[in-house]
Design an enzyme around this catalytic site. Sequence first.
Site, mmCIF file in Angstrom:
data_model
loop_
_atom_site.group_PDB
_atom_site.id
_atom_site.type_symbol
_atom_site.label_atom_id
_atom_site.label_comp_id
_atom_site.label_asym_id
_atom_site.label_seq_id
_atom_site.Cartn_x
_atom_site.Cartn_y
_atom_site.Cartn_z
ATOM 1 N N ARG A 103 0.806 -1.225 0.000
ATOM 2 C CA ARG A 103 0.000 0.000 0.000
ATOM 3 C C ARG A 103 0.842 1.280 0.000
ATOM 4 O O ARG A 103 0.285 2.378 -0.047
ATOM 5 C CB ARG A 103 -0.947 0.008 1.210
ATOM 6 C CG ARG A 103 -1.918 -1.158 1.252
ATOM 7 C CD ARG A 103 -3.051 -0.898 2.231
ATOM 8 N NE ARG A 103 -3.898 0.201 1.791
ATOM 9 C CZ ARG A 103 -4.938 0.666 2.485
ATOM 10 N NH1 ARG A 103 -5.242 0.132 3.660
ATOM 11 N NH2 ARG A 103 -5.660 1.663 2.029
ATOM 12 N N HIS A 181 -7.591 -1.501 12.649
ATOM 13 C CA HIS A 181 -7.633 -0.036 12.612
ATOM 14 C C HIS A 181 -8.654 0.452 13.645
ATOM 15 O O HIS A 181 -9.657 -0.222 13.911
ATOM 16 C CB HIS A 181 -8.091 0.479 11.246
ATOM 17 C CG HIS A 181 -7.010 0.603 10.226
ATOM 18 N ND1 HIS A 181 -7.266 0.509 8.876
ATOM 19 C CD2 HIS A 181 -5.677 0.833 10.339
ATOM 20 C CE1 HIS A 181 -6.134 0.672 8.194
ATOM 21 N NE2 HIS A 181 -5.159 0.867 9.071
ATOM 22 N N CYS A 275 -14.033 2.964 5.989
ATOM 23 C CA CYS A 275 -12.784 2.721 5.284
ATOM 24 C C CYS A 275 -12.793 3.369 3.900
ATOM 25 O O CYS A 275 -11.742 3.786 3.397
ATOM 26 C CB CYS A 275 -12.524 1.228 5.137
ATOM 27 S SG CYS A 275 -12.046 0.400 6.669
#
Length: 282
Positions: A103, A181, A275
């Site tokens: 990422r 997260h 997200c």
Amino acid sequence: MQRTYSLCVSQQRMPRNRTYLMCPPERYEVAYAINPWMDTTTPVDTELALKQWERLRETLSGLGHTVHVLAPEPHLPDMVYAANGAFTVDGVSYGARFKYAQRTAEAAAHRAFYDAGGWEFRAPTQTNEGEGDFAYLPAAYGGMVLAGYGFRTEPAAHVEAQDVLGRPVVSLHLVDPRFYHLDTALAALDDRTVTYYPGAFSTAAQRVLRQLFPDAVLAGEADAYAFGLNLVSDGRNVVLNSEATGMARKVEAAGYTPVLVELSELKKGGGSVKCCVAELRP
């Protein structure tokens, strides 16, 4: 599929118009596994993912919010999870520095967006994954940032974010890898109120949350597993995953209006509504 629950409380909460950033899943696939939800053997329907994403975008626009679109780039299938690219407060953008190499290049794409928009962009020196691990409550204690660590964001990034943004940052230790997260385990329902799943946090972090937010809406295990905490709220309308019907009932009981949107394909990558949506705070 979208479903809106009726509000059955005497005092209706007031929404606030928001500005968001999203990135369409045109290149979306589960090509690797960097969280427990990702399974490379499970087929992904990219066309369906794009339709579900578009429905989410239309829902937010229909509620009166401004949605900017970030163009997807080749070989970056997780760009659809736009919340991870930066964290913005008062016109300052604190950029992301991704933990996983798959990422890493997303950070430059997000920086280009903020640079083009005239934001004050602050490049990070510490590993952090943007709004995935930061939540801002402007009316709580004069303006507070809640920050998660344990899986993707380093505690040192919390110190850096506090210096960059000029807001107090409260560190919260995530201990369950399924909630890698902060935005999978905690969400702001309005400018001072949160909802969270206690089991995602360490005992010490749970104690801090109880002290700071004694009136929080508490989610259960089923709510969290349905990605019911990965939501976007404008202070009245709470947009959340269609599987999270139990969570919808809880936020309705607290005086908010749940709006359910199906994101089954994007859940395969370990994300849902929040997200996919970065809030821009000019």
